[in-house]
Motif scaffolding. Structure first.
Motif, PDB file in Angstrom:
ATOM      1  N   ASP A  24       0.293  -1.530  -0.295  1.00 21.41           N
ATOM      2  CA  ASP A  24       0.055   0.107  -0.231  1.00 21.41           C
ATOM      3  C   ASP A  24       0.589   1.597   0.045  1.00 21.41           C
ATOM      4  OD1 ASP A  24      -2.104   1.881   0.278  1.00 21.41           O
ATOM      5  OD2 ASP A  24      -2.140   1.494   2.632  1.00 21.41           O
ATOM      6  N   VAL A  26      -0.620   4.326  -0.495  1.00 20.11           N
ATOM      7  CA  VAL A  26      -1.926   5.274  -0.501  1.00 20.11           C
ATOM      8  C   VAL A  26      -2.286   5.851   1.239  1.00 20.11           C
ATOM      9  CG1 VAL A  26      -3.944   6.286  -0.954  1.00 20.11           C
ATOM     10  CG2 VAL A  26      -2.920   4.831  -2.228  1.00 20.11           C
ATOM     11  N   ARG A  27      -1.775   4.611   2.041  1.00 23.79           N
ATOM     12  CA  ARG A  27      -2.981   4.665   3.106  1.00 23.79           C
ATOM     13  C   ARG A  27      -1.501   5.350   4.335  1.00 23.79           C
ATOM     14  NH1 ARG A  27      -6.900   0.711   3.771  1.00 23.79           N
ATOM     15  NH2 ARG A  27      -5.409  -1.106   2.424  1.00 23.79           N
ATOM     16  N   ASN A  28      -0.794   4.677   3.611  1.00 22.85           N
ATOM     17  CA  ASN A  28       0.312   4.487   5.066  1.00 22.85           C
ATOM     18  C   ASN A  28       1.123   6.350   4.939  1.00 22.85           C
ATOM     19  OD1 ASN A  28       4.048   4.402   5.701  1.00 22.85           O
ATOM     20  ND2 ASN A  28       3.558   1.867   4.910  1.00 22.85           N
ATOM     21  N   PRO A  29       0.922   6.440   6.392  1.00 22.70           N
ATOM     22  CA  PRO A  29       1.749   8.190   6.952  1.00 22.70           C
ATOM     23  C   PRO A  29       2.509   8.195   6.552  1.00 22.70           C
ATOM     24  CG  PRO A  29       1.260   6.160   8.968  1.00 22.70           C
ATOM     25  CD  PRO A  29       0.674   5.618   7.447  1.00 22.70           C
ATOM     26  N   GLN A  56      -2.255  -3.373   0.480  1.00 24.22           N
ATOM     27  CA  GLN A  56      -3.483  -2.467   0.022  1.00 24.22           C
ATOM     28  C   GLN A  56      -4.840  -3.404   0.604  1.00 24.22           C
ATOM     29  OE1 GLN A  56      -3.564  -2.387  -4.224  1.00 24.22           O
ATOM     30  NE2 GLN A  56      -1.378  -1.929  -4.436  1.00 24.22           N
ATOM     31  N   ASP A  84      -6.179  -4.990  10.871  1.00 22.55           N
ATOM     32  CA  ASP A  84      -6.383  -3.627  10.210  1.00 22.55           C
ATOM     33  C   ASP A  84      -6.081  -2.454  10.949  1.00 22.55           C
ATOM     34  OD1 ASP A  84      -8.130  -3.961  12.004  1.00 22.55           O
ATOM     35  OD2 ASP A  84     -10.085  -3.592  10.845  1.00 22.55           O
ATOM     36  N   LYS A  85      -5.609  -2.388  11.989  1.00 22.32           N
ATOM     37  CA  LYS A  85      -4.594  -0.944  12.675  1.00 22.32           C
ATOM     38  C   LYS A  85      -3.421  -0.701  12.488  1.00 22.32           C
ATOM     39  CE  LYS A  85      -5.612  -3.277  16.764  1.00 22.32           C
ATOM     40  NZ  LYS A  85      -5.199  -3.409  18.346  1.00 22.32           N
ATOM     41  N   LEU A  87      -3.387  -0.572   9.419  1.00 22.87           N
ATOM     42  CA  LEU A  87      -2.325   0.771   8.393  1.00 22.87           C
ATOM     43  C   LEU A  87      -1.958   1.304   8.975  1.00 22.87           C
ATOM     44  CD1 LEU A  87      -6.327  -0.285   6.421  1.00 22.87           C
ATOM     45  CD2 LEU A  87      -3.572  -1.166   6.339  1.00 22.87           C
ATOM     46  N   GLY A  88      -2.003   1.845   9.624  1.00 23.79           N
ATOM     47  CA  GLY A  88      -1.071   3.510  10.012  1.00 23.79           C
ATOM     48  C   GLY A  88      -0.520   3.101  10.769  1.00 23.79           C
ATOM     49  N   TYR A 170      -4.345  -8.085   7.205  1.00 24.30           N
ATOM     50  CA  TYR A 170      -3.513  -8.254   6.452  1.00 24.30           C
ATOM     51  C   TYR A 170      -1.703  -8.440   6.265  1.00 24.30           C
ATOM     52  CZ  TYR A 170      -6.885  -4.416   5.638  1.00 24.30           C
ATOM     53  OH  TYR A 170      -7.990  -3.609   5.126  1.00 24.30           O
TER      54      TYR A 170
END
Length: 273
Positions: A24, A26-29, A56, A84-85, A87-88, A170
């Protein structure tokens, strides 16, 4: 009419779940520190000590086999399955943190040994695993339905572990130096090492044993409550291996017989007539 015209037509539905096996961007800070090209991730602009990279989309149901190819491993590295946590997470959660939840193969620092750790790490010690370096491949078999995973290094079995019990799953890698380069390969389950899939199957059987033992414990408590016997007299043995399942099931049959005897000795099955 129109319905008759379409009645004989064959409709093919194609489900594309490739996003579950692509990194991914896009959502990776902290994506500004990464170079993501499909299933490859590099970090030439890394400014922090590490960055977590997640796929992703979550893994589909069923069994999957993937490989983490270490084209270059500079320092520490984690690869595995996360909720899913993650993701950030980015650079926010270290692999050494208690907040680093999931099931991972820790590659070891430099040439030092690694380990495998699963969900509920606070309840069980990590399992020793071989060191992983540049050029090595971490294989991972995942059963998303039964929530178990098995790791291998260059085809050699390392360890099994439990996955988080609920929610989407993920894939994750944890790049640590500017030269790191990890490729995520999706493989057919048929291509997985035989030893790896055998270990996955045995782990699932162990979970079935654990579920059966839990049922037996419930029945034992019921008999205790109705008969007044001490729990120590009727508590089921806990099989630590698959070989212990036969004895455990035999004990369960005895508990069930005791349960029927208690019922007949009381009024629940008595003939009112």
């Amino acid at each position: 009419d129109l319905l008759d015209a379409y009645a004989s037509e064959t409709v093919t539905v194609v489900i594309d779940n490739s996003a579950a096996f692509l990194w991914d961007a896009v959502r990776n800070p902290d994506v500004d520190q990464l170079v993501v090209e499909g299933n490859h991730v590099r970090c030439p602009d890394m400014r922090n000590d590490y960055v977590n990279v997640v796929t992703q989309a979550p893994l589909p149901a069923g069994v999957h086999f993937v490989e983490f190819v270490m084209h270059h491993k500079g320092d520490e590295q984690w690869c595995g399955v996360v909720p899913d946590k993650a993701l950030g997470w980015g650079r926010k959660v270290s692999g050494h943190s208690s907040a680093f939840e999931g099931c991972f193969y820790y590659c070891g620092r430099g040439s030092a040994p690694g380990h495998v750790v699963g969900h509920g790490a606070a309840e069980s010690a990590p399992v020793a695993a071989e060191s992983v370096g540049s050029g090595d491949i971490i294989g991972l078999a995942v059963d998303c339905n039964n929530r178990v995973a098995v790791f291998c290094r260059n085809g050699k079995l390392q360890a099994t572990c439990k996955l988080p019990p609920h929610g989407p799953l993920y894939l994750l890698t944890h790049v640590d130096t500017r030269k790191d380069h990890v490729e995520l390969r999706r493989r057919d389950v048929e291509d997985a090492p035989e030893e790896l899939m055998k270990a996955l199957s045995e782990q699932i059987k162990c979970l079935e044993v654990a579920s059966k033992v839990e049922e037996m414990a419930t029945e034992a408590l019921t008999v205790q409550a109705m008969s007044g016997r001490a729990l120590a007299e009727i508590a089921p043995p806990l099989p630590s291996t698959l070989d212990g399942l036969k004895d455990a099931i035999s004990f369960q049959l005895g508990v069930q017989a005791e349960f029927v005897k208690v019922l007949h000795g009381g009024s629940l099955l008595a003939d009112d007539g």
